[in-house]
Design a protein around this motif. Structure first.
Motif, mmCIF file in Angstrom:
data_model
loop_
_atom_site.group_PDB
_atom_site.id
_atom_site.type_symbol
_atom_site.label_atom_id
_atom_site.label_comp_id
_atom_site.label_asym_id
_atom_site.label_seq_id
_atom_site.Cartn_x
_atom_site.Cartn_y
_atom_site.Cartn_z
ATOM 1 N N PHE A 8 -22.703 8.029 6.587
ATOM 2 C CA PHE A 8 -22.167 6.914 7.357
ATOM 3 C C PHE A 8 -21.191 7.432 8.409
ATOM 4 O O PHE A 8 -20.274 8.185 8.090
ATOM 5 C CB PHE A 8 -21.468 5.915 6.430
ATOM 6 N N GLY A 9 -21.381 6.999 9.641
ATOM 7 C CA GLY A 9 -20.560 7.466 10.754
ATOM 8 C C GLY A 9 -19.243 6.719 10.868
ATOM 9 O O GLY A 9 -18.951 5.810 10.089
ATOM 10 N N GLY A 10 -18.453 7.120 11.854
ATOM 11 C CA GLY A 10 -17.098 6.612 12.031
ATOM 12 C C GLY A 10 -16.992 5.103 12.183
ATOM 13 O O GLY A 10 -16.074 4.481 11.647
ATOM 14 N N THR A 11 -17.945 4.485 12.907
ATOM 15 C CA THR A 11 -17.859 3.031 13.067
ATOM 16 C C THR A 11 -18.202 2.318 11.763
ATOM 17 O O THR A 11 -17.721 1.221 11.519
ATOM 18 C CB THR A 11 -18.804 2.528 14.178
ATOM 19 N N ILE A 16 -11.179 -0.832 5.962
ATOM 20 C CA ILE A 16 -11.472 -1.074 4.547
ATOM 21 C C ILE A 16 -12.655 -2.043 4.399
ATOM 22 O O ILE A 16 -13.505 -1.875 3.526
ATOM 23 C CB ILE A 16 -10.216 -1.646 3.835
ATOM 24 N N HIS A 17 -12.708 -3.051 5.262
ATOM 25 C CA HIS A 17 -13.776 -4.031 5.191
ATOM 26 C C HIS A 17 -15.148 -3.358 5.363
ATOM 27 O O HIS A 17 -16.097 -3.642 4.628
ATOM 28 C CB HIS A 17 -13.544 -5.083 6.272
ATOM 29 N N ARG A 18 -15.232 -2.472 6.330
ATOM 30 C CA ARG A 18 -16.507 -1.782 6.564
ATOM 31 C C ARG A 18 -16.821 -0.769 5.465
ATOM 32 O O ARG A 18 -17.982 -0.548 5.130
ATOM 33 C CB ARG A 18 -16.474 -1.087 7.927
ATOM 34 N N ILE A 19 -15.786 -0.154 4.922
ATOM 35 C CA ILE A 19 -16.023 0.773 3.808
ATOM 36 C C ILE A 19 -16.578 -0.018 2.610
ATOM 37 O O ILE A 19 -17.423 0.472 1.866
ATOM 38 C CB ILE A 19 -14.734 1.547 3.440
ATOM 39 N N MET A 43 -12.675 7.737 9.923
ATOM 40 C CA MET A 43 -12.640 6.428 10.555
ATOM 41 C C MET A 43 -12.709 6.600 12.076
ATOM 42 O O MET A 43 -12.076 7.501 12.625
ATOM 43 C CB MET A 43 -11.321 5.714 10.221
ATOM 44 N N ALA A 44 -13.446 5.722 12.731
ATOM 45 C CA ALA A 44 -13.578 5.813 14.185
ATOM 46 C C ALA A 44 -12.194 5.889 14.830
ATOM 47 O O ALA A 44 -11.305 5.116 14.496
ATOM 48 C CB ALA A 44 -14.336 4.602 14.709
ATOM 49 N N GLY A 45 -12.016 6.828 15.725
ATOM 50 C CA GLY A 45 -10.753 6.943 16.459
ATOM 51 C C GLY A 45 -9.755 7.907 15.842
ATOM 52 O O GLY A 45 -8.866 8.414 16.529
ATOM 53 N N ILE A 46 -9.917 8.200 14.542
ATOM 54 C CA ILE A 46 -8.927 9.039 13.853
ATOM 55 C C ILE A 46 -8.942 10.474 14.377
ATOM 56 O O ILE A 46 -7.892 11.077 14.602
ATOM 57 C CB ILE A 46 -9.182 9.020 12.324
#
Lengths: 406, 406
Positions: A8-11, A16-19, A43-46
């Motif tokens: 699973f990619g960054g987006t 937490i909701h997406r995880i 996480m996207a952006g990290i």
């Protein structure tokens, strides 16, 4: 019952909701009786945030320490998913690069995987654990933390799938598969159900940006079926498989375009040995990636040399080449940042002549001038004026019979 | 030339600017020809942020995975400091818990250090590297990431200092040393230049909150001099050393106070075996820490039982005890959340009688009523009404001759 690697990619793990969404999907696969190994990105952006921190800490952050820093991104998501899965009542365990024994060379920031020890993963799977591996990271033989470069989690996933001889490596992303062209500019683009590794390699490098190119090479080498699909839908995506396994062999599988190109031409370059090195070494040294290079020999012992660079490097590259032109006695340097590259890709073209002429004719019918041409075994690329890029993609898509029927 | 371990807490590495301050200090020590090992905490606030994330991910986050998550905090600061030091032109290398071979038991969240392998650190020091170790974290023998509990970086520092037989372990914090009392309420408080391990153990547990108590035990066991000092000034702080090494032996070294106390009394408890277990087991099971316990025997086969809990647990503890009182047939449960504990501490009191009566007399002169008393070899604590806490500290400070002369 199969052994399935899911990446699973960054987006897909952006919060937490997406995880939670990822956890649900992983559990569903696991409940069907499959062994599941999950590979996560940060996480996207990290990663960008951490790079900014590093740039505040040092002008040129040490590469070893940058890897230590960046590895925290995937460590965070892997721990969060594992604790979420356990909270849902499932057996699960996170593994960092060194725990999953992802052994790499010590090329910090761009390490290559040498070997993956699978004992620990297999033991956990045998106990019906969902194994969550931090992507993007590994360890060299001395125990230093390494990272695999941008998009490295794809490589982690495919490499771990190969080491485990997994039945499939599923790459979950924010698009639902590979398309015959960018649907944003070509409304008749179709989702491709199967594509060969080689076609995918050409797609990726031309800007389809769905799968990291190195991971495709890995998948090809170890013959791991890769399923590119959306983490936000249940629909089947695109299977990337061996050429022989592709059911429907089209001459051309897709049309891609790349707007991030600028052209630079050196006119009347003295045609001497070593001249090309003089022209390109300073460009390479300043970290500019040159894509296409074309040289037209003139009868006069002089030659015209044209190449493309990313748009953002255009000014810098022009400046460098103007100096070089003076040094080597070239007549003139001129360029154009307003160009685009359109390409047709397909393993089918190996066995079919006439693909090039069909392409050139299609563009010509729309009065689109071709500035540069480059070809590979399964790809033909044309540089054209940027303003025609979208039209060119649509025209080629229709000409090669790729349009969706509806 | 010495081997110096320097530990910097969360406020000292709260942002890049402060990490730069740490880097300057480390470099200064290194340039004086010393070998330097640096232990870092996570940036202030990060650990709480990660715990919040974990609580979003699961109702009761799995302890193994929580440690994986929390360990990223120290990994981040260690990498940043190491790259900063390298950027300044020094040799440096970060080490995570598993790389520094900080071997612990597998009590996730509160692991104890079993052993520290020093080979890698020594090799790096021999090459004149500044070694930056991520505090708070270790690894169990199976390679799982563990953490040492709140304030665990102090323990990491002292344990590594012990393993390396360091000359001193410097703990940099946001206060400039240990004081004879809290300077905020006792303006005449003096900074203590030397204090014994045992006194420090009693100070820490009574709320001086400068050094994690477990680390002091470690320092005592291995006889490592600990220098508590400010990361924002050059001044000497407080040396924590063996009792025999303390130059100026006062009867009482300091006066501490703890406002976070609430009192609960069970009246007329049947005086039977097993009754104490019935009263305290449910309290312990709900995670409430009981501090002082006092039992007054009555002649009637009944007893009064009084104990203290943290203020935040007062309501919960009262609720539990009211149920218990009914079950065991105690007459009444009553309590008071508005109390405070004041203590005098000093190894000197072992050889001097009369410390207790001096303390009680001093409080009595100010009409401060003593509610509970508890004593240890080098400490006397009195529970009093909360409103008298500050007055009591000042009075005791003067009575035991601790006031600063100026």
């Amino acid at each position: 019952m199969a052994l399935i690697v899911q990446k699973f990619g960054g987006t897909s793990v952006a919060d937490i909701h997406r995880i939670q969404n990822v956890a649900n999907r992983v559990v569903k696969t696991h409940k069907q009786g499959n062994d599941v190994v999950v590979i996560l990105s940060a996480m996207a952006g990290i990663t960008d945030h951490l790079i900014n921190l590093a740039n505040e800490a040092a002008k040129k952050p040490d590469r070893r320490e940058l890897d230590v820093l960046l590895a925290t991104g995937e460590q965070t998501t892997a721990a969060l998913l594992a604790m979420m899965l356990k909270g849902m009542g499932h057996r699960a365990q996170s593994l960092m690069g060194h725990q999953a024994e992802v052994i790499t060379d010590c090329e910090y920031g761009n390490a290559r995987i040498l070997e993956i020890g699978t004992d620990r993963i297999r033991r956990l799977l045998a106990d019906r654990n969902i194994v969550v591996v931090a992507g993007f990271q590994g360890t060299d033989i001395k125990g230093n933390i390494t990272t695999l470069g941008r998009g490295g989690s794809d490589t982690s996933a495919v490499a771990i799938a190969a080491a485990l001889k997994a039945d499939v490596c599923e790459i979950y992303t924010d698009v639902d598969g590979i398309y015959t062209a960018d649907p944003n500019i070509c409304p008749k683009a179709r989702k491709i159900s199967e594509i060969s590794y080689d076609e995918m390699l050409n797609m990726a490098s031309l800007g389809a940006k769905v799968l990291q190119i190195r991971s495709v090479g890995f998948a090809k080498k170890y013959n791991i079926p890769v399923h590119v699909r959306s983490s936000f839908s249940e629909e089947e995506g695109t299977m990337v498989v061996q050429e022989e396994s592709v059911q429907e062999q089209l001459v051309v599988s897709g049309v891609t375009h790349d707007l991030d190109q600028a052209r630079i031409t050196l006119k009347k370059v003295p045609d001497q040995p070593g001249i090309a090195a003089k022209i390109f070494s300073p460009i390479a040294e300043s970290g500019i990636l040159v894509d296409m290079i074309i040289q037209n020999t003139r009868a006069t012992g002089q030659t015209d040399l044209t190449f493309t660079v990313p748009k953002s490097d255009y000014e810098k590259a022009m400046e460098i080449e103007k100096k070089i032109a003076e040094e080597i006695g070239a007549e003139e340097v001129f360029g154009d940042p307003n160009i685009a590259k359109v390409s047709v890709i397909g393993v089918g073209m190996k066995n079919h002549s006439g693909v090039a002429s069909l392409m050139f004719n299609a563009l010509s019918r729309e009065n689109i001038n071709i500035i540069m041409i480059s070809t590979s075994e399964i790809r033909i690329s044309c540089v054209i004026e940027e303003k025609y890029a979208e039209l060119a993609v649509r025209v080629l898509h229709t000409s090669f019979g790729l349009d969706r029927e509806d």
